[in-house]
Motif scaffolding. Structure first.
Motif, PDB file in Angstrom:
ATOM      1  N   PHE A 164       0.846  -1.199   0.000  1.00  0.00           N
ATOM      2  CA  PHE A 164       0.000   0.000   0.000  1.00  0.00           C
ATOM      3  C   PHE A 164       0.879   1.245   0.000  1.00  0.00           C
ATOM      4  O   PHE A 164       0.704   2.149  -0.797  1.00  0.00           O
ATOM      5  CB  PHE A 164      -0.873   0.031   1.267  1.00  0.00           C
ATOM      6  CG  PHE A 164      -2.069  -0.881   1.230  1.00  0.00           C
ATOM      7  CD1 PHE A 164      -2.848  -0.994   0.082  1.00  0.00           C
ATOM      8  CD2 PHE A 164      -2.443  -1.596   2.364  1.00  0.00           C
ATOM      9  CE1 PHE A 164      -3.965  -1.824   0.069  1.00  0.00           C
ATOM     10  CE2 PHE A 164      -3.567  -2.419   2.347  1.00  0.00           C
ATOM     11  CZ  PHE A 164      -4.323  -2.538   1.198  1.00  0.00           C
ATOM     12  N   GLU A 165       1.825   1.258   0.943  1.00  0.00           N
ATOM     13  CA  GLU A 165       2.677   2.435   1.093  1.00  0.00           C
ATOM     14  C   GLU A 165       3.508   2.659  -0.173  1.00  0.00           C
ATOM     15  O   GLU A 165       3.662   3.799  -0.626  1.00  0.00           O
ATOM     16  CB  GLU A 165       3.581   2.250   2.324  1.00  0.00           C
ATOM     17  CG  GLU A 165       4.662   3.297   2.516  1.00  0.00           C
ATOM     18  CD  GLU A 165       4.134   4.736   2.599  1.00  0.00           C
ATOM     19  OE1 GLU A 165       2.968   4.914   3.045  1.00  0.00           O
ATOM     20  OE2 GLU A 165       4.859   5.658   2.217  1.00  0.00           O
ATOM     21  N   GLN A 166       4.015   1.584  -0.774  1.00  0.00           N
ATOM     22  CA  GLN A 166       4.850   1.760  -1.968  1.00  0.00           C
ATOM     23  C   GLN A 166       4.025   2.280  -3.148  1.00  0.00           C
ATOM     24  O   GLN A 166       4.490   3.113  -3.916  1.00  0.00           O
ATOM     25  CB  GLN A 166       5.545   0.440  -2.338  1.00  0.00           C
ATOM     26  CG  GLN A 166       6.457  -0.105  -1.251  1.00  0.00           C
ATOM     27  CD  GLN A 166       7.429   0.927  -0.723  1.00  0.00           C
ATOM     28  OE1 GLN A 166       7.997   1.704  -1.482  1.00  0.00           O
ATOM     29  NE2 GLN A 166       7.611   0.948   0.588  1.00  0.00           N
ATOM     30  N   SER A 167       2.791   1.802  -3.271  1.00  0.00           N
ATOM     31  CA  SER A 167       1.932   2.320  -4.336  1.00  0.00           C
ATOM     32  C   SER A 167       1.638   3.797  -4.103  1.00  0.00           C
ATOM     33  O   SER A 167       1.612   4.588  -5.037  1.00  0.00           O
ATOM     34  CB  SER A 167       0.618   1.535  -4.404  1.00  0.00           C
ATOM     35  OG  SER A 167       0.854   0.246  -4.912  1.00  0.00           O
ATOM     36  N   LEU A 168       1.428   4.169  -2.837  1.00  0.00           N
ATOM     37  CA  LEU A 168       1.186   5.579  -2.523  1.00  0.00           C
ATOM     38  C   LEU A 168       2.393   6.425  -2.920  1.00  0.00           C
ATOM     39  O   LEU A 168       2.249   7.520  -3.470  1.00  0.00           O
ATOM     40  CB  LEU A 168       0.889   5.759  -1.031  1.00  0.00           C
ATOM     41  CG  LEU A 168      -0.445   5.209  -0.519  1.00  0.00           C
ATOM     42  CD1 LEU A 168      -0.565   5.429   0.981  1.00  0.00           C
ATOM     43  CD2 LEU A 168      -1.623   5.849  -1.235  1.00  0.00           C
ATOM     44  N   ARG A 169       3.585   5.898  -2.651  1.00  0.00           N
ATOM     45  CA  ARG A 169       4.798   6.646  -3.025  1.00  0.00           C
ATOM     46  C   ARG A 169       4.875   6.843  -4.532  1.00  0.00           C
ATOM     47  O   ARG A 169       5.213   7.926  -5.012  1.00  0.00           O
ATOM     48  CB  ARG A 169       6.045   5.884  -2.551  1.00  0.00           C
ATOM     49  CG  ARG A 169       6.363   6.113  -1.092  1.00  0.00           C
ATOM     50  CD  ARG A 169       7.538   5.282  -0.657  1.00  0.00           C
ATOM     51  NE  ARG A 169       8.805   5.698  -1.254  1.00  0.00           N
ATOM     52  CZ  ARG A 169       9.951   5.026  -1.076  1.00  0.00           C
ATOM     53  NH1 ARG A 169       9.960   3.925  -0.344  1.00  0.00           N
ATOM     54  NH2 ARG A 169      11.061   5.445  -1.628  1.00  0.00           N
ATOM     55  N   ILE A 170       4.576   5.794  -5.290  1.00  0.00           N
ATOM     56  CA  ILE A 170       4.611   5.924  -6.753  1.00  0.00           C
ATOM     57  C   ILE A 170       3.566   6.943  -7.199  1.00  0.00           C
ATOM     58  O   ILE A 170       3.836   7.793  -8.047  1.00  0.00           O
ATOM     59  CB  ILE A 170       4.371   4.556  -7.419  1.00  0.00           C
ATOM     60  CG1 ILE A 170       5.494   3.592  -7.059  1.00  0.00           C
ATOM     61  CG2 ILE A 170       4.267   4.702  -8.930  1.00  0.00           C
ATOM     62  CD1 ILE A 170       5.293   2.180  -7.559  1.00  0.00           C
ATOM     63  N   LEU A 171       2.388   6.864  -6.597  1.00  0.00           N
ATOM     64  CA  LEU A 171       1.316   7.788  -6.975  1.00  0.00           C
ATOM     65  C   LEU A 171       1.737   9.238  -6.722  1.00  0.00           C
ATOM     66  O   LEU A 171       1.551  10.104  -7.586  1.00  0.00           O
ATOM     67  CB  LEU A 171       0.041   7.478  -6.180  1.00  0.00           C
ATOM     68  CG  LEU A 171      -0.761   6.270  -6.653  1.00  0.00           C
ATOM     69  CD1 LEU A 171      -1.894   5.971  -5.686  1.00  0.00           C
ATOM     70  CD2 LEU A 171      -1.317   6.501  -8.051  1.00  0.00           C
TER      71      LEU A 171
END
Lengths: 186, 388
Positions: free
Chosen positions: B285-292
């Protein structure tokens, strides 16, 4: 790299594929009886199986095994050409249990018989299905040369080169020496 | 013997009879599914039990089989994209990407910058919605009802946002060969920018409420070990393999699109158990948020689809191509053979769930039946993707 990996295994054709165009780095044509030996080498070298599938062509069913590696990224495709009237290849599920289902699926779709498979019953089709949906009728089958191109050929037997007539002359001129070596090795 | 009208229920059908052949004396053969709530759709598993322990089991597939590969042979390249929205309803955008990516690779098509960013943004949002769906449903499988309500609250926000660029809420088919179908607007960006800190603030609550909960931990810790060697033999990918300690992610191993521009980590856990796979997905979740965050900051203006994008009558060059992307469940790939006509000659869909589930029979052997449910859920199965 591949020559070393497959040393001593009789390969019908080894080609370096164009990764930017095909998404594959190596493509290896094999005879059904050398498949297990080649797969054992890949297994020892730590490759994993992505999938097994087949393509129906004029020359027969081309059974494809796509392998990839966790560390050395680079897709490798093993290709085994089997005749329409007796499509048999040995099952690789002894080494790669993931192939158990892929082979059942390929049996469903194309009717390929995987010899030595412990449980070759329908997987996705109904148990009573007596047809193979992806087998094409004779009219819509195309020869392999219309479906794929040989990349940079490292070594190739004449029987395979004959399937790809345009490539044949160039490759023979460039790789004549190596081919003879490969023959001698096997 | 009297012939009952529903004889199959008495004797078992073809698959049960086939399975029974190797049964041990005194064991119990049990059919779980295809209509069992914990099998997420219509997966059926035949089990041989000794008391509550599983001696062996065999999943039976095909209840949702639609033969997408055959459909591919009769549709145009553009006409096949909606199928890609329906292979995996939980995370359809990676499937979109795998197919258009394969066609683009075959034809040597360049995608405009803005379209690449929209692809990354929508795909990462889709990855979050997919993991949320899994998270809620998994906890539900294990007997806790409340978390799915929280998960769907968050998911709803993203689904509302995703309606703009995809035009739908579930079966997205918004990618096109050479770009994407719809642009994103300022309202979308604003909404996403508001979502990111909000969702981040919710994650500690997920941890306190669920991850650290002793009941959950007893159900998943050290359950369903899947050592790396087993993963390799079965071709498992995605969170399953990352939960076994290997940082293998197609976005890094075989970068596609513009993923090489973003700074993100590949979370791993080396416990190999259900908890490992659980924690990997939560960390993602956190990594996807970072990419976003990065993608939203960097997105340029410009066209969203190439000039003269392929029409339905478009013909690609002949040849074969293999293209893989990282879906929410692992390596999602399309193998395509083109004969240079309007429709593909052969389309092969490689579903990550297919390989991940094939590992189940071995992993569940010798475990308690209740633990098998925990193992099954930890694989994050979407049955239509497995059956295709």
């Amino acid at each position: 790299m591949m020559d070393k990996l497959f040393a001593g295994v009789r390969i019908r054709c080894l080609e370096k594929a164009d990764y930017d165009k095909t998404g594959q780095k190596w493509s290896v044509f094999l005879a059904p009886n050398t498949l297990l030996k080649a797969v054992a080498r890949l297994n020892d070298d730590g490759w994993f199986l992505e999938d097994v599938c087949a393509v129906d062509s004029v020359e027969g069913f081309l059974v494809l095994y796509h392998f990839d590696h966790w560390q050395k990224s680079g897709r490798l495709s093993l290709k085994v050409l089997v005749p329409h009237d007796d499509p048999r290849v040995p099952s690789i599920s002894g080494m790669y249990q993931g192939a158990l289902w892929h082979e059942r699926e390929t049996h469903d779709f194309h009717g390929i018989v995987f010899e030595g498979h412990p449980n070759l019953i329908p997987l996705l089709l109904p148990a009573e299905a007596d047809f193979h949906p992806l087998v094409k009728d004779a009219k819509s089958r195309l020869p392999l040369k219309d479906l794929m191109v040989l990349g940079e050929v490292v070594s190739c037997e004449e029987s395979i080169q004959a399937l790809f007539p345009e490539e044949a002359e160039e490759a023979a001129a460039e790789q004549g020496g190596e081919e003879a070596e490969a023959e001698a090795e096997s | 013997m009297t012939r009952y009208p529903n004889m199959e229920q008495v004797t078992g059908d073809f698959y049960t009879q086939n399975f029974e052949k190797g049964a041990r004396e005194g064991s119990l053969i049990l059919n779980m599914g295809p209509q069992h709530p914990s099998t997420h759709g219509v997966l059926r598993i035949i089990l041989e039990l000794d008391g509550e322990y599983i001696l062996r089991c065999d999943p039976v597939l095909g209840y949702l089989h639609r033969m997408h590969e055959k459909m591919g042979e009769s549709k145009t390249y553009r006409g096949f994209i909606p199928n890609m929205g329906r292979v995996d309803y939980g995370c359809p955008l990676p499937w979109n990407w795998a197919f258009v990516g394969a066609v683009e690779k075959l034809a040597g098509i360049e995608v405009p910058e803005r379209a690449e960013y929209i692809r990354v943004i929508t795909t990462e949002m889709n990855r979050i919605t997919s993991h949320l769906l899994w998270w809620g449903a998994y906890i539900l499988d294990l007997g806790a009802f409340t978390p799915i309500m929280y998960a769907f609250d968050e998911r709803e926000w993203l689904l509302d946002l995703l309606q703009t660029p995809t035009g739908s809420r579930l079966t997205y088919s918004s990618f096109r060969v050479g770009g994407v179908g719809h642009d994103i607007d300022d309202k979308f960006i604003e909404g996403l920018k508001a979502f990111i800190p909000y969702f981040r603030s919710r994650l500690p609550m997920y941890k306190d409420l669920v991850t650290d909960n002793i009941i959950l931990r007893k159900r998943v810790e050290d359950i369903g070990p899947m050592p790396l060697d087993m993963c390799r033999r079965y071709g498992a990918t995605g969170p399953v393999i990352r939960g076994s300690g290997l940082a293998y992610d197609i976005r890094r191993a075989e970068p596609y699109g513009i993923y090489d521009r973003f700074d993100f980590e590949i979370p791993t856990q080396d416990t190999c158990c259900c908890m490992g796979r659980y924690k990997v997905r939560l960390a993602e979740f956190e990594q996807s948020l970072r990419i976003l965050e990065q993608a939203v900051d960097q997105i340029p203006d410009g066209p969203i689809i190439m000039d003269k994008a392929p029409k339905p009558s478009w013909k690609p060059p002949k040849g074969e191509v293999y293209f893989a992307v990282e879906g929410a469940r692992g390596k999602t790939s399309v193998y395509l053979v083109s004969d240079g006509t309007k429709s593909p000659y052969r389309v092969k869909l490689r579903a990550p769930g297919f390989s991940n589930l094939s590992l189940f029979a071995e992993a569940a052997q010798g475990t308690l039946l209740a633990d098998a449910v925990a193992i099954l859920g930890s694989l994050d199965l979407i049955i239509p993707e497995i059956d295709r």
